[in-house]
Write a protein that holds these residues in place. Structure first.
Motif, PDB file in Angstrom:
ATOM      1  N   VAL A 344      -2.286  11.735  15.412  1.00 39.40           N
ATOM      2  CA  VAL A 344      -2.069  12.001  13.999  1.00 39.40           C
ATOM      3  C   VAL A 344      -3.005  11.136  13.170  1.00 39.40           C
ATOM      4  O   VAL A 344      -3.098   9.929  13.379  1.00 39.40           O
ATOM      5  CB  VAL A 344      -0.594  11.718  13.640  1.00 39.40           C
ATOM      6  N   LEU A 345      -3.712  11.777  12.243  1.00 39.27           N
ATOM      7  CA  LEU A 345      -4.647  11.062  11.375  1.00 39.27           C
ATOM      8  C   LEU A 345      -4.170  11.158   9.930  1.00 39.27           C
ATOM      9  O   LEU A 345      -3.763  12.214   9.470  1.00 39.27           O
ATOM     10  CB  LEU A 345      -6.042  11.681  11.515  1.00 39.27           C
ATOM     11  N   LYS A 346      -4.204  10.017   9.236  1.00 45.14           N
ATOM     12  CA  LYS A 346      -3.815   9.982   7.827  1.00 45.14           C
ATOM     13  C   LYS A 346      -4.771   9.060   7.086  1.00 45.14           C
ATOM     14  O   LYS A 346      -5.526   8.319   7.706  1.00 45.14           O
ATOM     15  CB  LYS A 346      -2.387   9.421   7.687  1.00 45.14           C
ATOM     16  N   THR A 347      -4.661   9.089   5.771  1.00 46.87           N
ATOM     17  CA  THR A 347      -5.477   8.159   4.993  1.00 46.87           C
ATOM     18  C   THR A 347      -4.563   7.179   4.260  1.00 46.87           C
ATOM     19  O   THR A 347      -3.445   7.519   3.901  1.00 46.87           O
ATOM     20  CB  THR A 347      -6.351   8.891   3.957  1.00 46.87           C
ATOM     21  N   PHE A 348      -5.043   5.972   4.087  1.00 47.20           N
ATOM     22  CA  PHE A 348      -4.318   4.956   3.326  1.00 47.20           C
ATOM     23  C   PHE A 348      -5.073   4.661   2.045  1.00 47.20           C
ATOM     24  O   PHE A 348      -6.310   4.623   2.036  1.00 47.20           O
ATOM     25  CB  PHE A 348      -4.244   3.639   4.121  1.00 47.20           C
ATOM     26  N   GLY A 349      -4.307   4.388   1.006  1.00 46.55           N
ATOM     27  CA  GLY A 349      -4.898   3.891  -0.232  1.00 46.55           C
ATOM     28  C   GLY A 349      -4.999   2.372  -0.148  1.00 46.55           C
ATOM     29  O   GLY A 349      -4.666   1.770   0.874  1.00 46.55           O
ATOM     30  N   PRO A 350      -5.448   1.744  -1.226  1.00 48.40           N
ATOM     31  CA  PRO A 350      -5.600   0.291  -1.193  1.00 48.40           C
ATOM     32  C   PRO A 350      -4.258  -0.424  -1.051  1.00 48.40           C
ATOM     33  O   PRO A 350      -3.266  -0.001  -1.645  1.00 48.40           O
ATOM     34  CB  PRO A 350      -6.226  -0.049  -2.548  1.00 48.40           C
ATOM     35  N   GLN A 351      -4.214  -1.464  -0.253  1.00 46.44           N
ATOM     36  CA  GLN A 351      -3.031  -2.333  -0.154  1.00 46.44           C
ATOM     37  C   GLN A 351      -3.487  -3.653   0.457  1.00 46.44           C
ATOM     38  O   GLN A 351      -4.334  -3.666   1.349  1.00 46.44           O
ATOM     39  CB  GLN A 351      -1.941  -1.700   0.730  1.00 46.44           C
ATOM     40  N   ASP A 352      -2.934  -4.734  -0.051  1.00 44.57           N
ATOM     41  CA  ASP A 352      -3.259  -6.035   0.525  1.00 44.57           C
ATOM     42  C   ASP A 352      -1.994  -6.871   0.523  1.00 44.57           C
ATOM     43  O   ASP A 352      -1.748  -7.637  -0.393  1.00 44.57           O
ATOM     44  CB  ASP A 352      -4.367  -6.712  -0.302  1.00 44.57           C
ATOM     45  N   SER A 353      -1.163  -6.676   1.537  1.00 43.16           N
ATOM     46  CA  SER A 353       0.044  -7.500   1.579  1.00 43.16           C
ATOM     47  C   SER A 353      -0.078  -8.496   2.724  1.00 43.16           C
ATOM     48  O   SER A 353      -0.981  -8.408   3.544  1.00 43.16           O
ATOM     49  CB  SER A 353       1.295  -6.642   1.673  1.00 43.16           C
ATOM     50  N   MET A 354       0.875  -9.439   2.779  1.00 48.76           N
ATOM     51  CA  MET A 354       0.719 -10.545   3.730  1.00 48.76           C
ATOM     52  C   MET A 354       0.678 -10.037   5.171  1.00 48.76           C
ATOM     53  O   MET A 354      -0.248 -10.325   5.908  1.00 48.76           O
ATOM     54  CB  MET A 354       1.854 -11.546   3.529  1.00 48.76           C
ATOM     55  N   MET A 355       1.699  -9.274   5.568  1.00 51.24           N
ATOM     56  CA  MET A 355       1.748  -8.804   6.951  1.00 51.24           C
ATOM     57  C   MET A 355       1.852  -7.288   7.068  1.00 51.24           C
ATOM     58  O   MET A 355       1.845  -6.748   8.165  1.00 51.24           O
ATOM     59  CB  MET A 355       2.937  -9.448   7.679  1.00 51.24           C
ATOM     60  N   GLY A 356       1.974  -6.590   5.945  1.00 48.51           N
ATOM     61  CA  GLY A 356       2.068  -5.127   5.987  1.00 48.51           C
ATOM     62  C   GLY A 356       0.801  -4.548   6.616  1.00 48.51           C
ATOM     63  O   GLY A 356      -0.297  -5.070   6.415  1.00 48.51           O
ATOM     64  N   PHE A 357       0.966  -3.491   7.367  1.00 45.61           N
ATOM     65  CA  PHE A 357      -0.148  -2.911   8.114  1.00 45.61           C
ATOM     66  C   PHE A 357      -1.185  -2.196   7.240  1.00 45.61           C
ATOM     67  O   PHE A 357      -2.386  -2.372   7.435  1.00 45.61           O
ATOM     68  CB  PHE A 357       0.439  -1.968   9.180  1.00 45.61           C
ATOM     69  N   PRO A 358      -0.746  -1.371   6.275  1.00 45.05           N
ATOM     70  CA  PRO A 358      -1.736  -0.508   5.624  1.00 45.05           C
ATOM     71  C   PRO A 358      -2.815  -1.280   4.848  1.00 45.05           C
ATOM     72  O   PRO A 358      -2.530  -2.268   4.171  1.00 45.05           O
ATOM     73  CB  PRO A 358      -0.893   0.335   4.652  1.00 45.05           C
ATOM     74  N   THR A 359      -4.038  -0.829   4.995  1.00 47.63           N
ATOM     75  CA  THR A 359      -5.142  -1.251   4.132  1.00 47.63           C
ATOM     76  C   THR A 359      -5.960   0.017   3.921  1.00 47.63           C
ATOM     77  O   THR A 359      -5.850   0.954   4.700  1.00 47.63           O
ATOM     78  CB  THR A 359      -6.066  -2.299   4.801  1.00 47.63           C
ATOM     79  N   LYS A 360      -6.773   0.028   2.890  1.00 46.72           N
ATOM     80  CA  LYS A 360      -7.486   1.269   2.569  1.00 46.72           C
ATOM     81  C   LYS A 360      -8.325   1.749   3.760  1.00 46.72           C
ATOM     82  O   LYS A 360      -9.044   0.970   4.373  1.00 46.72           O
ATOM     83  CB  LYS A 360      -8.385   1.052   1.352  1.00 46.72           C
ATOM     84  N   GLY A 361      -8.174   3.028   4.088  1.00 44.23           N
ATOM     85  CA  GLY A 361      -8.967   3.570   5.187  1.00 44.23           C
ATOM     86  C   GLY A 361      -8.292   4.736   5.882  1.00 44.23           C
ATOM     87  O   GLY A 361      -7.416   5.386   5.327  1.00 44.23           O
ATOM     88  N   TYR A 362      -8.758   4.965   7.113  1.00 42.01           N
ATOM     89  CA  TYR A 362      -8.215   6.045   7.932  1.00 42.01           C
ATOM     90  C   TYR A 362      -7.344   5.439   9.020  1.00 42.01           C
ATOM     91  O   TYR A 362      -7.702   4.425   9.611  1.00 42.01           O
ATOM     92  CB  TYR A 362      -9.343   6.832   8.606  1.00 42.01           C
ATOM     93  N   THR A 363      -6.212   6.086   9.286  1.00 40.63           N
ATOM     94  CA  THR A 363      -5.340   5.578  10.354  1.00 40.63           C
ATOM     95  C   THR A 363      -5.077   6.683  11.370  1.00 40.63           C
ATOM     96  O   THR A 363      -4.797   7.820  11.003  1.00 40.63           O
ATOM     97  CB  THR A 363      -4.030   4.997   9.795  1.00 40.63           C
ATOM     98  N   LEU A 364      -5.211   6.317  12.626  1.00 46.49           N
ATOM     99  CA  LEU A 364      -4.995   7.278  13.712  1.00 46.49           C
ATOM    100  C   LEU A 364      -3.902   6.728  14.620  1.00 46.49           C
ATOM    101  O   LEU A 364      -3.910   5.543  14.951  1.00 46.49           O
ATOM    102  CB  LEU A 364      -6.293   7.469  14.511  1.00 46.49           C
ATOM    103  N   ALA A 365      -2.955   7.585  15.007  1.00 46.39           N
ATOM    104  CA  ALA A 365      -1.882   7.183  15.916  1.00 46.39           C
ATOM    105  C   ALA A 365      -1.882   8.087  17.130  1.00 46.39           C
ATOM    106  O   ALA A 365      -1.938   9.307  16.991  1.00 46.39           O
ATOM    107  CB  ALA A 365      -0.537   7.275  15.209  1.00 46.39           C
ATOM    108  N   LEU A 366      -1.862   7.480  18.313  1.00 46.85           N
ATOM    109  CA  LEU A 366      -1.884   8.247  19.560  1.00 46.85           C
ATOM    110  C   LEU A 366      -0.817   7.725  20.507  1.00 46.85           C
ATOM    111  O   LEU A 366      -0.616   6.517  20.606  1.00 46.85           O
ATOM    112  CB  LEU A 366      -3.221   8.064  20.281  1.00 46.85           C
ATOM    113  N   ASP A 367      -0.168   8.640  21.219  1.00 51.27           N
ATOM    114  CA  ASP A 367       0.811   8.240  22.238  1.00 51.27           C
ATOM    115  C   ASP A 367       0.141   8.173  23.596  1.00 51.27           C
ATOM    116  O   ASP A 367      -0.653   9.044  23.930  1.00 51.27           O
ATOM    117  CB  ASP A 367       1.925   9.293  22.347  1.00 51.27           C
TER     118      ASP A 367
END
Lengths: 440, 261
Positions: A344-367
C-alpha cells in the motif's frame, strides 16, 4: 500466558493485568507496558507485564454541536464508528483497521489516507489524561505539559498510560464514500496520479510488488471524499444516509500452512486484483467500511500467513527522493521475490513531531511472512531507506536495529531524556523499547 | 394492595419490554455492564446501583451517548442490610426487572487463614442477597408482577476445596432463589437463577480458563435476556455447564473427596 501482537511474531510469555480506576502502576512488579487491542504488528505492546486499557471503554462526554468527544482510552474505533456515524460524525483520522483502541492510536500517532490533507491523529487530539509510572495523573494538551503531550503522541506507550482523550470528530452528511478508482500501469504513472489528485481528502494506492520492468509499480489508486447529501440525492442511499454498513465478517478459522503463500499464489492474486477493474477509471458510492477497513471483513486474516507469523515493513521517504527511492526499493523487493500480497502506497503531508512516524513524503507498507531470509533483507532495505532520508514505522517494526532508529528519528535524544526525567527507574518498557535500547 | 385482575387478553404480567425499567445491583462488574448495554440498547430505563456510585457516572454518560438511554447511578452497599428496604422503596418508578449481579470472590487459601475474608464472602454473596431480595419479593408479590434475576454460580452446585466459602454462599443463594420462585410463581412473579461457569471478567483475571468453556460477558448478558423473555427457571451459561455440573454433582462423595477440582 503466551501473548503476541497482530503479526503472531514474536510470541512471549507475559502477564496481562486489567487496568482499573485507582490502580497505581508503581505497585506492579518489574517492567510494564500499556496495551490496547494488540494490533501493532511486532513487539511494541509486549513486555514482562502488560496493563490493558480495554476495561476503560466509556464515552464520557459528547457535544453534538461541535463534535468534541471525551472518551476513555480503551474505546475502540469500532465503538466510535458504531456510535457516531449514525449521529453524523466520523473519526478525524483512522488507521486501516477499526480494531484499535484510542490509547493505542495515540501511542502510535496513527495516520490514515488523509494525512496529506489533514495530518495524523495528533492534529485532532485536544488533550488527554496520562497516568505516569509513579502513579501521578497529568492533564496534557498543547498548552499544558506540552512536551509530554507531544512525546506521548507516537511515543509507543513509553511515557505512561493514556486514560482518556478529548478528540475533535469530523462532521459527515452520509456514511458513504464517493470513490474514484484509477489504474496506473507503472510507478511513474502512479506518482503522476498522486500529484494530480493531491486535492482529494483520502487517497491510497494498492501496488503489485512482484511485477518488474515497465510494469513495475502497476497499481490502483483510489481517492475518495465523504459523500454529501446532494451527491446521493435520488439514489437508494438517500432514505437513510447515515446508515451503518452491515456487520458481515468472514472468519479465518485456522492458520494457513506455510506453503499456501508463495510467489505463484501471490502473483495470481495480484493479477486478479489488478484486473478486477476492467476500465481505466471507475466512480462509485461505497460504504465507508470497505474503503477504510477492507481487511476487517476477514476476521483473523493474520492467520493467512501461518503460524510462523509475519511482519509489515512500512517506511516513508521524503518527496524529493520519492520517485528514485521508491523505484530502487521496489526493484530490490521484486528481485528478491519475497512477495507481499498487499502493498500500500500513500502520501504524507508535512509533520515534525518528536516520535510520530509521518514526515512529508511517500510511504509504502508491505507484508512479509517471517522467514530466515527476511531480516537480513530488511536490514538492507533499512540502509536504503535511511540513505534516502526516510524512516520506518515503529508500530509495524519487530526487528529494526537501534542504530537505524538513532539515525532516522532526529529527536530521539530529547525523547530518551524525557523518559529518564519522568521515570528515573524506567519501569515502563516494552520488548521493542529494550530491543531499540531506548532506556540506555 | 390487591393485585390487578389478571385477564390473559389484557395481560398485566408482561409490560412492554422497551419501557420497563431495570435495576442492576452490583452495576460495576463486567457482567453487569454487559447487561446494562444490552438493555440500554433496547431502550429500557436503567437504575445502576453499586458502592461508590460516583464511579458509575461514567457508565451513565456512556449509555446515554451510545444509546440515548436513561440511566441513573445509585449508591448501594450489599452488606448495609438496614438500608435495603428504604433503598428499594425510594425507587420511582419501581423496576419491573431486578438483576442481582453483585458477588465477592477471594482466594480460598486466604479465607482459610483469615475468617474475616470468609465471612465477607458469606455475607455479600448470601446474606446481602437475601436482605435486598426481602423487600423486593414483597413488593413484587403485592404488585402481582415483576422479574427477579439472581446471578449465582456453578460453584454453588457442589462444595469444592478450591472455593467452598464462595460456593456455599452461592449454594445458599441458589436455594433462596428457588424458594422465592416457589413462593412467587403463583403470584405472577418470575424468578430466574443464573449459573455462569467461567466468564472472562476481572474476577477471573490471571486464571487460565479453557476457552471453549469461558463465556464473554456479552454472551452472558444475551443469554440472560433470552431466559427472561422465555421465563426460564435456571440458566447455565455457557450451556454446557449444565452437563458438566450434572456429572460433577453425581460423582459419589467417596470418590469426590479425593479429587482436586
Amino acid at each position: 500466558m503466551s501473548h503476541s501482537n497482530w503479526g503472531n511474531y514474536p510470541i512471549t510469555d507475559a502477564t496481562e493485568h486489567r487496568f482499573q480506576p485507582g490502580m497505581n502502576p508503581s505497585e506492579l512488579n518489574g517492567y510494564w507496558i500499556p496495551r490496547g487491542m494488540g494490533r501493532c504488528y511486532g513487539d511494541s505492546s509486549l513486555g514482562d507485564s502488560m496493563l490493558s486499557i480495554l476495561p476503560l471503554n466509556r464515552f464520557l462526554a459528547f457535544d453534538e454541536t461541535t463534535g468534541l468527544l471525551k472518551a476513555e482510552a480503551g474505546v475502540t474505533y469500532a465503538d466510535l464508528l458504531e456510535t457516531f456515524v449514525p449521529k453524523g460524525w466520523f473519526p478525524p483520522v483512522t488507521p486501516g483497521t477499526k480494531f484499535v483502541s484510542l490509547g493505542g492510536a495515540i501511542a502510535s500517532d496513527v495516520h490514515g489516507k488523509n494525512h496529506h490533507k489533514e495530518g495524523s491523529l495528533s492534529s485532532h487530539v485536544r488533550s488527554f489524561e496520562l497516568l505516569l509510572a509513579d502513579g501521578r495523573i497529568l492533564h496534557c494538551s498543547p498548552t499544558e505539559n506540552a512536551q509530554l503531550f507531544e512525546a506521548t503522541l507516537g511515543g509507543m506507550g513509553l511515557t505512561g498510560m493514556v486514560l482518556n482523550v478529548t478528540l475533535q470528530m469530523k462532521p459527515i452528511e452520509t456514511s458513504l464514500i464517493a470513490l474514484h478508482s484509477i489504474k496506473a500501469r507503472n510507478l511513474d504513472e502512479l506518482m503522476d496520479l498522486f500529484e494530480q489528485y493531491n486535492h482529494v481528502t483520502y487517497s491510497v494506492a494498492w501496488i503489485d510488488c512482484l511485477s518488474k520492468g515497465n510494469k513495475m509499480g502497476r497499481s490502483h489508486l483510489t481517492v475518495g471524499e465523504h459523500a454529501s447529501l446532494e451527491q446521493i440525492a435520488g439514489t437508494k442511499h438517500a432514505q437513510n444516509p447515515l446508515k451503518l454498513p452491515p456487520k458481515k465478517a468472514i472468519p479465518i478459522p485456522i492458520y494457513f500452512p506455510n506453503f499456501a503463500l508463495n510467489n505463484l499464489t501471490i502473483k495470481t492474486f495480484n493479477f486478479l486484483y489488478y484486473n478486477r477493474q476492467f476500465k481505466k477509471e471507475k466512480k462509485s458510492f461505497v460504504p465507508y467500511e470497505g474503503f477504510f477497513y477492507p481487511l476487517d471483513m476477514l476476521l483473523d486474516w493474520n492467520r493467512i500467513y501461518g503460524k510462523r507469523g509475519f511482519t509489515q515493513y512500512q517506511f516513508v521517504i521524503p518527496p524529493e527522493n520519492g520517485r528514485e527511492g521508491m523505484r530502487e526499493i521496489m526493484t530490490r523487493i521484486a528481485q528478491k521475490g519475497l512477495g507481499s500480497f498487499l502493498a500500500v502506497l500513500k502520501t504524507f503531508g508535512p509533520q515534525d513531531s518528536m516520535m510520530g512516524f509521518p514526515t512529508k513524503g511517500y510511504t509504502l507498507a508491505l507484508d512479509f511472512p517471517i522467514t530466515k531470509k527476511l531480516f537480513p533483507f530488511l536490514d538492507e532495505l533499512d540502509e536504503l531507506v535511511a540513505s534516502y532520508g526516510g524512516r520506518i514505522y515503529l508500530t509495524k517494526d519487530v526487528r529494526m536495529k537501534p542504530e537505524m532508529l538513532e539515525q532516522t528519528y532526529p529527536r530521539l535524544g530529547e525523547f530518551k531524556a524525557l523518559l529518564k526525567e519522568l521515570d528515573p527507574q524506567q519501569r515502563i518498557r516494552s520488548m521493542q523499547s529494550e530491543r531499540l535500547r531506548i532506556h540506555e | 394492595m390487591a393485585p390487578e385482575t389478571q385477564n390473559p387478553k389484557h395481560g398485566t404480567q408482561n409490560p412492554k419490554p422497551e419501557t420497563s425499567s431495570i435495576l442492576i445491583l452490583g452495576a460495576k462488574s463486567d457482567i453487569a455492564r454487559a447487561i446494562a448495554h444490552h438493555y440500554a440498547q433496547a431502550g429500557h430505563p436503567l437504575y445502576l446501583a453499586a458502592r461508590n456510585a460516583a464511579r458509575l457516572e461514567a457508565d451513565v454518560s456512556d449509555l446515554k451517548i451510545r444509546y440515548g438511554a436513561e440511566a441513573q447511578a445509585l449508591e448501594f452497599d450489599a452488606t448495609a442490610y438496614e438500608s435495603h428496604a428504604a433503598f428499594y422503596a425510594a425507587l420511582d418508578p419501581q423496576p419491573e426487572i431486578v438483576i442481582l449481579v453483585f458477588g465477592l470472590l477471594s482466594e480460598q487459601e486466604e479465607a482459610d487463614k483469615d475468617w474475616a475474608k470468609a465471612q465477607a464472602m458469606l455475607e455479600a454473596n448470601f446474606v446481602g442477597a437475601a436482605s435486598i431480595l426481602h423487600p423486593i419479593a414483597n413488593a413484587m408479590e403485592a404488585r402481582g408482577q415483576g422479574t427477579i434475576v439472581g446471578i449465582s454460580s456453578v460453584a454453588g452446585d457442589r462444595g469444592r476445596a478450591s472455593n467452598y466459602h464462595y460456593g456455599s454462599a452461592k449454594a445458599g443463594f441458589t436455594a433462596l432463589l428457588s424458594g422465592l420462585r416457589n413462593r412467587l410463581a403463583k403470584k405472577g412473579v418470575h424468578v430466574l437463577t443464573v449459573k455462569p461457569g467461567f466468564v472472562d471478567t476481572a474476577m477471573t483475571e490471571g486464571m487460565d480458563t479453557p476457552a471453549p468453556l469461558t463465556a464473554k460477558p456479552e454472551q452472558v448478558a444475551r443469554d440472560i435476556a433470552k431466559a427472561i423473555k422465555k421465563r426460564k427457571n435456571t440458566l447455565y451459561t455457557k450451556w454446557m455447564w449444565r452437563y458438566i455440573m450434572l456429572i460433577i454433582k453425581n460423582i459419589p462423595e467417596g470418590i469426590f473427596k479425593k479429587l482436586s477440582l
